[in-house]
Scaffold this motif. Structure first.
Motif, PDB file in Angstrom:
ATOM      1  N   HIS A   1       7.248  20.698 108.031  1.00  0.00           N
ATOM      2  CA  HIS A   1       6.077  20.606 108.723  1.00  0.00           C
ATOM      3  C   HIS A   1       4.868  20.912 107.635  1.00  0.00           C
ATOM      4  N   VAL A   2       3.840  20.209 107.585  1.00  0.00           N
ATOM      5  CA  VAL A   2       2.700  20.397 106.978  1.00  0.00           C
ATOM      6  C   VAL A   2       1.347  21.028 107.854  1.00  0.00           C
ATOM      7  N   PHE A   3       1.112  21.885 107.684  1.00  0.00           N
ATOM      8  CA  PHE A   3      -0.236  22.749 108.318  1.00  0.00           C
ATOM      9  C   PHE A   3      -1.455  22.255 107.698  1.00  0.00           C
ATOM     10  N   PHE A   4      -2.159  21.283 108.377  1.00  0.00           N
ATOM     11  CA  PHE A   4      -3.454  20.902 107.946  1.00  0.00           C
ATOM     12  C   PHE A   4      -4.260  21.845 107.389  1.00  0.00           C
ATOM     13  N   GLU A   5      -4.392  23.005 108.078  1.00  0.00           N
ATOM     14  CA  GLU A   5      -5.122  24.099 107.830  1.00  0.00           C
ATOM     15  C   GLU A   5      -5.110  24.995 106.364  1.00  0.00           C
ATOM     16  N   LEU A   6      -3.470  24.901 106.147  1.00  0.00           N
ATOM     17  CA  LEU A   6      -3.052  25.568 104.938  1.00  0.00           C
ATOM     18  C   LEU A   6      -3.496  24.242 103.824  1.00  0.00           C
ATOM     19  N   LYS A   7      -3.062  23.119 104.177  1.00  0.00           N
ATOM     20  CA  LYS A   7      -3.204  21.949 103.150  1.00  0.00           C
ATOM     21  C   LYS A   7      -4.743  21.855 102.665  1.00  0.00           C
ATOM     22  N   SER A   8      -5.549  22.330 103.469  1.00  0.00           N
ATOM     23  CA  SER A   8      -7.145  22.043 103.072  1.00  0.00           C
ATOM     24  C   SER A   8      -7.574  23.384 102.452  1.00  0.00           C
TER      25      SER A   8
ATOM     26  N   ILE B   1      -5.580  34.349  93.808  1.00  0.00           N
ATOM     27  CA  ILE B   1      -4.619  35.206  93.672  1.00  0.00           C
ATOM     28  C   ILE B   1      -4.860  36.269  92.393  1.00  0.00           C
ATOM     29  N   ALA B   2      -5.349  37.423  92.676  1.00  0.00           N
ATOM     30  CA  ALA B   2      -6.029  38.371  91.420  1.00  0.00           C
ATOM     31  C   ALA B   2      -4.600  39.258  91.161  1.00  0.00           C
ATOM     32  N   GLY B   3      -4.050  38.737  90.266  1.00  0.00           N
ATOM     33  CA  GLY B   3      -2.925  39.755  89.493  1.00  0.00           C
ATOM     34  C   GLY B   3      -1.582  39.016  89.903  1.00  0.00           C
ATOM     35  N   LEU B   4      -0.710  38.860  89.096  1.00  0.00           N
ATOM     36  CA  LEU B   4       0.522  38.072  89.339  1.00  0.00           C
ATOM     37  C   LEU B   4       1.836  38.999  89.199  1.00  0.00           C
ATOM     38  N   GLY B   5       1.875  40.275  89.518  1.00  0.00           N
ATOM     39  CA  GLY B   5       2.726  41.104  89.626  1.00  0.00           C
ATOM     40  C   GLY B   5       3.858  41.246  90.791  1.00  0.00           C
ATOM     41  N   GLY B   6       4.114  42.423  91.431  1.00  0.00           N
ATOM     42  CA  GLY B   6       5.228  42.402  92.513  1.00  0.00           C
ATOM     43  C   GLY B   6       4.448  41.608  93.463  1.00  0.00           C
ATOM     44  N   LEU B   7       3.279  41.808  93.790  1.00  0.00           N
ATOM     45  CA  LEU B   7       2.619  41.158  95.068  1.00  0.00           C
ATOM     46  C   LEU B   7       2.271  39.684  94.712  1.00  0.00           C
ATOM     47  N   GLY B   8       1.549  39.583  93.740  1.00  0.00           N
ATOM     48  CA  GLY B   8       1.001  38.414  93.478  1.00  0.00           C
ATOM     49  C   GLY B   8       1.754  37.031  93.225  1.00  0.00           C
ATOM     50  N   SER B   9       2.957  37.305  92.557  1.00  0.00           N
ATOM     51  CA  SER B   9       3.974  36.250  91.993  1.00  0.00           C
ATOM     52  C   SER B   9       4.937  35.976  93.321  1.00  0.00           C
ATOM     53  N   ASN B  10       4.975  36.909  94.248  1.00  0.00           N
ATOM     54  CA  ASN B  10       5.652  37.005  95.476  1.00  0.00           C
ATOM     55  C   ASN B  10       4.751  35.863  96.607  1.00  0.00           C
ATOM     56  N   VAL B  11       3.386  36.441  96.700  1.00  0.00           N
ATOM     57  CA  VAL B  11       2.544  35.699  97.466  1.00  0.00           C
ATOM     58  C   VAL B  11       2.314  34.304  97.249  1.00  0.00           C
ATOM     59  N   ALA B  12       2.156  34.101  95.924  1.00  0.00           N
ATOM     60  CA  ALA B  12       2.028  32.702  95.270  1.00  0.00           C
ATOM     61  C   ALA B  12       3.272  31.868  95.726  1.00  0.00           C
ATOM     62  N   VAL B  13       4.532  32.168  95.594  1.00  0.00           N
ATOM     63  CA  VAL B  13       5.500  31.530  95.951  1.00  0.00           C
ATOM     64  C   VAL B  13       5.506  31.053  97.672  1.00  0.00           C
ATOM     65  N   ALA B  14       5.345  32.097  98.361  1.00  0.00           N
ATOM     66  CA  ALA B  14       5.145  31.892  99.713  1.00  0.00           C
ATOM     67  C   ALA B  14       4.366  30.814 100.305  1.00  0.00           C
ATOM     68  N   LEU B  15       2.765  31.104  99.564  1.00  0.00           N
ATOM     69  CA  LEU B  15       2.055  30.043  99.743  1.00  0.00           C
ATOM     70  C   LEU B  15       2.165  28.711  99.384  1.00  0.00           C
ATOM     71  N   THR B  16       2.862  28.461  98.313  1.00  0.00           N
ATOM     72  CA  THR B  16       3.261  27.269  97.772  1.00  0.00           C
ATOM     73  C   THR B  16       4.478  26.615  98.621  1.00  0.00           C
ATOM     74  N   ARG B  17       5.262  27.571  99.180  1.00  0.00           N
ATOM     75  CA  ARG B  17       6.276  26.713  99.971  1.00  0.00           C
ATOM     76  C   ARG B  17       5.635  26.018 101.360  1.00  0.00           C
ATOM     77  N   LEU B  18       4.731  26.802 101.590  1.00  0.00           N
ATOM     78  CA  LEU B  18       3.787  26.344 103.060  1.00  0.00           C
ATOM     79  C   LEU B  18       2.646  25.180 102.513  1.00  0.00           C
ATOM     80  N   LYS B  19       2.852  24.659 101.409  1.00  0.00           N
ATOM     81  CA  LYS B  19       1.972  23.639 101.035  1.00  0.00           C
ATOM     82  C   LYS B  19       0.341  23.885 101.037  1.00  0.00           C
ATOM     83  N   THR B  20       0.344  25.269 100.417  1.00  0.00           N
ATOM     84  CA  THR B  20      -1.162  25.418 100.694  1.00  0.00           C
ATOM     85  C   THR B  20      -2.271  24.662  99.745  1.00  0.00           C
ATOM     86  N   GLY B  21      -3.314  24.250 100.125  1.00  0.00           N
ATOM     87  CA  GLY B  21      -3.908  23.245  99.183  1.00  0.00           C
ATOM     88  C   GLY B  21      -4.151  23.451  97.788  1.00  0.00           C
TER      89      GLY B  21
END
Lengths: 205, 69
Positions: A4-11, A16-36
Motif C-alpha cells: 500500500h502506498v500512502f499518498f500523504e507519506l509519498k508527498s 532526520i537530525a543525527g543517524l545514531g540509534g534513533l535516526g538510523s532506525n527512523v530512516a528505515v521505517a520511513l523508507t519502508r513506508l515510501k516516504t517521499g
C-alpha cells in the motif's frame, strides 16, 4: 500483493537530525513506508560501539553514517529519494538544511544537542514540527516510553528521565522502542495532515 | 510573588525572586544546556537566559532533555 502506498507519506519530506540509534532506525521505517524524501544529516562515522543499537553492519565500520544509511535505505527501495549532508548541525545551518522538511526528527545523542535542535526549530522555523526524544537509556520498562505532544510544534518521546549514566547503557531493544515511537509519531502527523505538506507550499501550523 | 512553571504555581518571596531565566534554572538546579524555555508562549533562546527577566504572573514552560539516542 503490491504494498500500500500512502499518498500523504509519498508527498512528504522528513528531516532526520543525527543517524545514531534513533535516526538510523527512523530512516528505515520511513523508507519502508515510501516516504517521499528524507534529508539525512550526520557528521560522524560508524564505529563498532554503535552496532549494539544502530542500524549498521560490521562491514560498514569506518564509513560516514550518512553514506552507510543511504546504502541501507537503497537496499530497501533503490528509488528512495534522499538528500545527504555530512555536516555538524548548528543553529545557523539547521534552518537552511531542513527548509524543505515538513517534520524534523531530533535524533541526537547528547542532551545539549537535543536542546539546540529543538530550540532552533521552535524559535527560528515557524510552521515546522519537531519530534524529539528524551529518556531511553537502559532496558525493559517499555511502557514508560511514551509519545506526548507538549507544544503545538513539539512531540516528545521517551520516559523523560533515563539518561546515560554508569551501569545504564543504551540498548538496541529500548532505543528501538523509542525510535519506532518516533517514526510512528511522524507517520501519524503526516497521515493526519497536522503538518503543512511541502507540495502545498504552505507554512501554516 | 507567583509564577507558573509547567502548569504549577510557584511562590517566591521578594528575596528569593529570580532576576532572570538563568537564575530560575539555577534555583531549580537545572542545567541550562539541557532545557528549552518558553515564557507566555514565546521561546526564550538559551543565549538570552541571563538577559531575560521574569515578571509576576508569567507562565513558564521548561522542556528538559536527557542524553541518549
Amino acid at each position: 500483493m503490491a504494498p500500500h502506498v500512502f499518498f500523504e507519506l509519498k508527498s512528504a519530506v522528513v528531516g532526520i537530525a543525527g543517524l545514531g540509534g534513533l535516526g538510523s532506525n527512523v530512516a528505515v521505517a520511513l523508507t519502508r513506508l515510501k516516504t517521499g524524501k528524507l534529508i539525512l544529516v550526520d557528521f560522524d562515522r560508524v564505529e563498532d560501539s554503535n552496532l549494539n543499537r544502530q542500524n549498521y553492519f560490521h562491514d560498514q565500520i569506518g564509513r560516514f553514517k550518512v553514506d552507510a544509511t543511504a546504502e541501507n535505505l537503497r537496499r530497501v527501495w533503490p528509488q528512495v529519494s534522499l538528500v545527504e549532508h555530512i555536516v555538524r548541525l548548528n543553529p545557523e545551518n539547521i534552518v537552511n538544511i531542513f527548509a524543505e522538511a515538513d517534520v524534523i526528527a531530533e535524533c541526537f545523542d547528547r542532551a545539549d544537542q537535543k536542546q539546540m535542535l529543538v530550540e532552533t526549530v521552535l524559535s527560528k522555523m515557524p510552521g515546522k514540527v519537531v519530534v524529539s526524544v528524551s529518556g531511553l537509556a537502559g532496558w525493559g520498562a517499555s511502557n514508560e516510553i511514551v509519545t506526548r505532544q507538549i507544544h503545538s510544534r513539539l512531540i516528545l518521546i521517551g520516559d523523560g528521565v533515563s539518561g546515560l549514566r554508569p551501569g545504564v547503557p543504551l540498548t538496541a531493544s529500548r532505543v528501538g522502542v523509542a525510535a519506532y515511537h518516533q517514526a510512528n509519531a511522524i507517520v501519524e502527523l503526516l497521515m493526519n495532515h497536522k503538518v503543512p505538506v511541502s507540495v502545498q507550499g504552505s507554512q501554516g501550523t | 510573588m507567583i509564577i507558573r512553571i509547567n502548569g504549577s504555581e510557584r511562590q517566591f518571596t521578594r528575596d528569593e525572586w529570580p532576576a532572570s531565566v538563568a537564575q530560575l534554572l539555577d534555583y531549580l538546579q537545572i542545567d541550562q544546556a539541557t532545557v528549552v524555555a518558553e515564557i507566555d508562549g514565546q521561546i526564550v533562546q538559551r543565549k538570552e537566559f541571563s538577559n531575560t527577566s521574569l515578571a509576576e504572573g508569567q507562565s513558564i514552560e521548561l522542556i528538559r532533555f536527557v542524553g541518549g539516542g
